[in-house]
Write a protein that holds these residues in place. Structure first.
Motif, mmCIF file in Angstrom:
data_model
loop_
_atom_site.group_PDB
_atom_site.id
_atom_site.type_symbol
_atom_site.label_atom_id
_atom_site.label_comp_id
_atom_site.label_asym_id
_atom_site.label_seq_id
_atom_site.Cartn_x
_atom_site.Cartn_y
_atom_site.Cartn_z
ATOM 1 N N THR A 129 -6.040 -12.922 -13.822
ATOM 2 C CA THR A 129 -4.813 -13.604 -13.133
ATOM 3 C C THR A 129 -3.869 -12.392 -11.920
ATOM 4 N N GLU A 130 -3.932 -11.662 -12.866
ATOM 5 C CA GLU A 130 -3.033 -10.825 -12.502
ATOM 6 C C GLU A 130 -4.008 -9.324 -11.793
ATOM 7 N N GLU A 131 -2.798 -8.503 -10.930
ATOM 8 C CA GLU A 131 -3.413 -7.622 -9.766
ATOM 9 C C GLU A 131 -3.905 -6.670 -10.334
ATOM 10 N N CYS A 132 -5.130 -6.246 -10.716
ATOM 11 C CA CYS A 132 -6.548 -5.124 -11.290
ATOM 12 C C CYS A 132 -5.394 -4.108 -10.624
ATOM 13 N N PRO A 133 -4.830 -3.471 -11.709
ATOM 14 C CA PRO A 133 -4.166 -1.622 -11.070
ATOM 15 C C PRO A 133 -5.069 -1.012 -10.418
ATOM 16 N N VAL A 134 -6.227 -0.796 -11.006
ATOM 17 C CA VAL A 134 -7.556 -0.043 -10.151
ATOM 18 C C VAL A 134 -7.625 -0.038 -9.604
ATOM 19 N N GLY A 135 -7.670 -1.007 -8.378
ATOM 20 C CA GLY A 135 -8.704 -1.289 -7.486
ATOM 21 C C GLY A 135 -8.245 -3.482 -7.206
ATOM 22 N N ASP A 136 -8.837 -2.886 -6.043
ATOM 23 C CA ASP A 136 -8.715 -4.508 -5.004
ATOM 24 C C ASP A 136 -9.875 -5.334 -5.212
ATOM 25 N N SER A 137 -11.155 -4.717 -5.249
ATOM 26 C CA SER A 137 -12.282 -5.722 -5.455
ATOM 27 C C SER A 137 -13.201 -4.385 -6.138
ATOM 28 N N ALA A 138 -14.066 -5.105 -7.003
ATOM 29 C CA ALA A 138 -14.610 -4.855 -8.232
ATOM 30 C C ALA A 138 -15.425 -3.441 -7.204
ATOM 31 N N GLN A 139 -15.692 -3.560 -6.193
ATOM 32 C CA GLN A 139 -16.078 -2.693 -5.181
ATOM 33 C C GLN A 139 -15.449 -1.424 -5.292
ATOM 34 N N ASP A 140 -14.356 -1.837 -4.917
ATOM 35 C CA ASP A 140 -12.931 -0.549 -4.729
ATOM 36 C C ASP A 140 -12.689 -0.309 -5.969
ATOM 37 N N VAL A 141 -12.686 -0.288 -7.329
ATOM 38 C CA VAL A 141 -12.984 -0.342 -8.065
ATOM 39 C C VAL A 141 -13.758 0.699 -8.881
ATOM 40 N N LYS A 142 -15.177 0.686 -8.658
ATOM 41 C CA LYS A 142 -16.156 1.543 -8.632
ATOM 42 C C LYS A 142 -16.309 3.023 -7.256
ATOM 43 N N ASP A 143 -15.704 2.733 -6.466
ATOM 44 C CA ASP A 143 -15.273 3.783 -5.436
ATOM 45 C C ASP A 143 -14.401 4.823 -5.649
ATOM 46 N N ALA A 179 -15.401 4.549 -23.392
ATOM 47 C CA ALA A 179 -15.019 3.735 -23.371
ATOM 48 C C ALA A 179 -15.529 2.140 -22.861
ATOM 49 N N LEU A 180 -16.970 2.535 -21.814
ATOM 50 C CA LEU A 180 -17.818 1.327 -21.823
ATOM 51 C C LEU A 180 -18.676 0.803 -23.061
ATOM 52 N N TYR A 181 -18.950 1.603 -23.996
ATOM 53 C CA TYR A 181 -19.588 1.496 -25.023
ATOM 54 C C TYR A 181 -19.322 -0.167 -26.053
ATOM 55 N N SER A 182 -17.622 -0.685 -25.681
ATOM 56 C CA SER A 182 -17.069 -1.470 -26.119
ATOM 57 C C SER A 182 -15.735 -2.690 -25.418
ATOM 58 N N GLN A 183 -16.446 -3.840 -24.874
ATOM 59 C CA GLN A 183 -15.129 -4.132 -24.431
ATOM 60 C C GLN A 183 -13.799 -4.125 -24.792
ATOM 61 N N ASP A 184 -13.799 -3.805 -25.521
ATOM 62 C CA ASP A 184 -12.145 -3.373 -26.666
ATOM 63 C C ASP A 184 -11.725 -2.385 -25.947
ATOM 64 N N PHE A 185 -12.032 -1.878 -25.922
ATOM 65 C CA PHE A 185 -12.130 -0.152 -25.003
ATOM 66 C C PHE A 185 -11.779 -0.626 -23.307
ATOM 67 N N TRP A 186 -12.060 -1.462 -22.858
ATOM 68 C CA TRP A 186 -11.886 -1.535 -21.202
ATOM 69 C C TRP A 186 -9.713 -0.767 -21.297
ATOM 70 N N GLU A 187 -8.885 -1.705 -22.217
ATOM 71 C CA GLU A 187 -7.859 -1.482 -21.869
ATOM 72 C C GLU A 187 -7.583 -0.244 -21.561
ATOM 73 N N TYR A 188 -8.662 0.503 -22.476
ATOM 74 C CA TYR A 188 -8.209 2.110 -22.608
ATOM 75 C C TYR A 188 -8.511 2.356 -20.806
ATOM 76 N N LEU A 189 -9.664 1.657 -20.709
ATOM 77 C CA LEU A 189 -10.418 2.693 -20.063
ATOM 78 C C LEU A 189 -9.459 2.484 -18.141
ATOM 79 N N THR A 190 -8.953 0.945 -18.537
ATOM 80 C CA THR A 190 -7.730 0.859 -17.055
ATOM 81 C C THR A 190 -6.975 1.635 -17.204
ATOM 82 N N GLU A 191 -5.796 2.003 -18.441
ATOM 83 C CA GLU A 191 -5.428 3.137 -18.597
ATOM 84 C C GLU A 191 -5.542 4.279 -17.934
ATOM 85 N N GLY A 192 -7.072 4.770 -18.709
ATOM 86 C CA GLY A 192 -6.893 6.323 -18.241
ATOM 87 C C GLY A 192 -7.174 6.119 -16.982
#
Length: 515
Positions: free
Chosen positions: A286-300, A334-347
Motif C-alpha cells: 500500500t505504501e510507495e516502494c522506495p526502490v522503484g515505481d513499478s516492478a520493471q523500474d525496480v529491476k531496471d 537476500a533472495l534466499y529468503s523472503q525474510d531478507f527482502w526488507e534488507y535488500l530494500t534497505e541495501g
C-alpha cells in the motif's frame, strides 16, 4: 566464485547476525585393524566454533535446558582403503525431550552447501525443530572437508577479500585474463594447502560417513533431514544403502539429473524469478516502494546500479568498496529468503545514495566472512566438494558461447552464474560424474518437498528427484511459497506433513499441495 549456490542455513544464520582455535582433524591416524563401527564417542560440552566453522560463541542451552554435546568420530580418510589413515568428523547433538519409550533414534541434519558447518548451524535453528525433538535426538555434523572435520583450506583472509571483490563478469579480454588467473591462483592454493583431502571429499565419501555415523550412534536405520545440497547427499546415501534408509525428508531439492551447466542455468532462472517476485511484492504494498515505481523500474534501477558499480565502486564496509560482484552477491544472498527482502530494500536504498554497507554485509554473509574479517572455510569446501563431484570442466571459450542462453534466462544474474562455471577449470583432481546417482530401489518412502518460489534449487528439481529415486520411493509435496526451502517457512500444512511422517510414520498422499 559462484558455481552451484546451494548454501542454505549457514549463510542465512550469518546474515541474521550481521544485520541485526586450531583447525581440528585427525588426519594421519592409523586405523590398523580397528573396527570403526564399534568406536564409542566421547560426548562433551561444546566449545566455541573455530574460524573454519565461522567463529562465534559456544552454543547456548535450549530454553528447556537442553545441553549441546560434541564428539569426534573417526572415519577412513580414503573409503577405498578403510583400514588406512583416519580423519576426525565433528558431531553435535541435543538429546530428545521424550521418554525412552517414545524415542525413535537420532535424526541427522545436513543443512546444505556443500560446505556448511552443521555443528555451527543446528544450534541456531534447533528451536524450530522442537516438535521433532520430542522423539529424536537432534544430530548434525561437519562433513569431511568442512569446519572441524579436516577442513579444506585455500587462500587466507586477505587473499579472499581480494578474490571476492574481483570482477566476476568480465567484459573484455583483459578482464577475462584476470578472472582466469585469479581462479587458478585460488585452485592452486587449495592444492598446496589441502592436497591430501581433495580426492576424498566427494559426496559418495560423505554418504559412507553417514552410514558409519548411523552405526556408531546405535541406529538400525538412518533417519535424516536434508536441505538443499543435503538432499543430494541424502539421495546418494539412499542409492548406496537403500535398505538402511529409515524416515527421510528432502527439502529445497537439488535436481540430481542435471550437470553443472544445467544446474547453473536453472539457478539463473530461479534467482531471476525471485527478483521478479521481490519487485512485484515491493510495488504491491500500500505504501510507495522506495526502490522503484513499478516492478520493471525496480529491476531496471538494480541493473543500472550494477553497471555503475562495474565502472566505479562505492564505499562499502571500510576500508573495502562495494564492487559490482559484491553487490550481485549481496542481492543473491537476500533472495534466499523472503525474510531478507526488507534488507535488500534497505541495501538498495543506501547504495543509490552512495552507501554500499548493507549490500556488502549481505555479500560477506554469502562468502562466510565474519565481522572481524575472518572467513570460514565454506567457500573452499564448496569448491572442493563440487569439483570432486562434477566431471565437466568448462573453459572461457565455452562460457562465452553459452552466455546468450544464460542472459536470456536472467538479464541480471546470467553472466554471474555462467562465468562461475570456470571454478573447476584446472582443478587438481578429476570429477566423479556428470551428475549423482540417486536411484534407490528397495528404499522406503522418502518425503521430497519442492517450493515453487525457490531461487537456488528450482521447484522442478523435486519432481526430478522423485523420478530418479525410483517408483515407490519418492513422495512429492509442493509448497507454493517463496524462499529456499519449505519447512522453515513454518507453513502449517508443510510442517504437519513432515511431523506426521517423521514422528508417526504417516506418509503424505503423493503430490500434496500446501500454501
Amino acid at each position: 566464485m559462484p558455481t552451484l549456490l546451494r548454501l542454505r542455513a549457514a549463510a542465512l544464520t550469518a546474515t541474521a547476525v550481521l544485520l541485526s582455535t586450531v583447525l581440528a582433524g585427525c588426519g594421519g591416524d592409523d586405523a590398523e585393524d580397528e573396527d570403526l563401527t564399534r568406536q564409542e564417542l566421547e560426548w562433551k560440552e561444546c566449545g566455541a566454533p573455530d574460524e573454519a566453522q565461522g567463529g562465534g560463541a559456544a552454543p547456548s542451552p535450549l530454553p528447556d535446558d537442553g545441553e549441546w554435546q560434541c564428539a569426534t568420530m573417526k572415519a577412513p580418510l580414503d573409503w577405498d582403503e578403510p583400514k588406512g589413515d583416519t580423519i576426525g568428523l565433528e558431531l553435535i547433538r541435543v538429546r530428545t525431550t521424550g521418554s525412552a519409550s517414545e524415542r525413535i533414534g537420532s535424526l541427522l541434519f545436513n543443512f546444505g552447501g556443500p560446505g556448511g558447518s552443521g555443528v555451527k548451524t543446528l544450534p541456531a535453528f534447533a528451536e524450530d525443530y522442537g516438535t521433532l525433538r520430542t522423539r529424536y535426538d537432534l544430530v548434525s555434523f561437519d562433513p569431511r572437508g568442512v569446519g572441524r572435520s579436516k577442513p579444506v583450506i585455500c587462500e587466507n583472509d586477505q587473499q579472499l577479500d581480494a578474490y571476492f571483490q574481483q570482477d566476476a563478469t568480465p567484459d573484455d579480454a583483459a578482464e577475462r585474463t584476470v578472472l582466469l588467473d585469479n581462479t587458478k591462483e585460488f585452485n592452486d592454493a587449495c592444492e598446496n594447502n589441502s592436497e591430501q583431502m581433495l580426492p576424498n571429499v566427494r559426496t559418495t565419501d560423505a554418504a559412507r560417513d553417514l552410514d558409519l555415523m548411523r552405526q556408531v550412534l546405535g541406529d538400525e536405520k538412518l533417519h535424516y533431514f536434508g536441505f538443499s545440497y543435503g538432499t543430494e547427499l541424502g539421495g546418494v546415501y539412499a542409492h548406496l544403502f537403500p535398505r538402511k534408509v529409515g524416515r527421510a525428508v528432502f527439502d529445497a531439492v537439488v535436481d540430481p539429473t542435471q550437470n553443472a551447466e544445467q544446474g547453473s542455468l536453472g539457478q539463473a532462472e530461479g534467482f531471476q524469478l525471485a527478483l521478479d517476485n521481490f519487485a512485484e511484492d515491493c510495488v504491491s504494498k500500500t505504501e510507495e516502494c522506495p526502490v522503484g515505481d513499478s516492478a520493471q523500474d525496480v529491476k531496471d534501477r538494480i541493473a543500472r546500479l550494477l553497471r555503475d558499480l562495474d565502472r566505479k565502486p562505492i564505499p562499502g564496509v571500510f576500508p573495502r568498496e562495494l564492487t559490482q560482484t559484491a553487490a550481485t552477491n549481496g542481492i543473491v544472498q537476500a533472495l534466499y529468503s523472503q525474510d531478507f527482502w526488507e534488507y535488500l530494500t534497505e541495501g538498495l536504498q543506501q547504495a543509490y545514495e552512495g552507501d554500499g554497507s548493507t549490500l556488502m554485509l549481505l555479500s560477506d554473509s554469502m562468502n562466510g566472512r565474519s565481522e572481524n574479517g575472518e572467513y570460514d572455510n565454506s567457500a573452499a569446501a564448496h569448491t572442493a566438494i563440487s569439483c570432486a563431484d562434477s566431471k565437466p570442466r568448462y573453459d572461457a571459450a565455452y562460457v562465452e558461447r553459452i552466455l546468450p542462453e544464460f542472459r536470456a534466462a536472467s538479464p541480471l544474474f546470467g553472466d554471474y552464474l555462467a562465468w562461475g562455471m570456470i571454478g573447476c577449470t584446472d582443478w587438481a583432481v578429476p570429477g566423479a560424474a556428470d551428475h549423482p546417482d540417486v536411484s534407490a530401489p528397495g528404499a522406503p518412502p522418502i518425503l521430497v518437498i519442492g517450493n515453487t518460489g525457490d531461487p537456488a534449487t528450482p521447484y522442478e528439481g523435486a519432481r526430478a528427484m522423485v523420478n530418479a529415486l525410483g517408483e515407490g520411493v519418492g513422495v512429492e509435496l509442493t509448497y507454493r511459497g517463496q524462499g529456499h526451502g519449505a519447512y522453515d517457512s513454518k507453513n502449517k500444512c508443510v510442517q504437519d506433513a513432515v511431523h506426521g511422517y517423521l514422528l508417526d510414520g504417516k506418509v503424505p498422499q503423493a503430490r500434496t499441495v500446501c500454501g
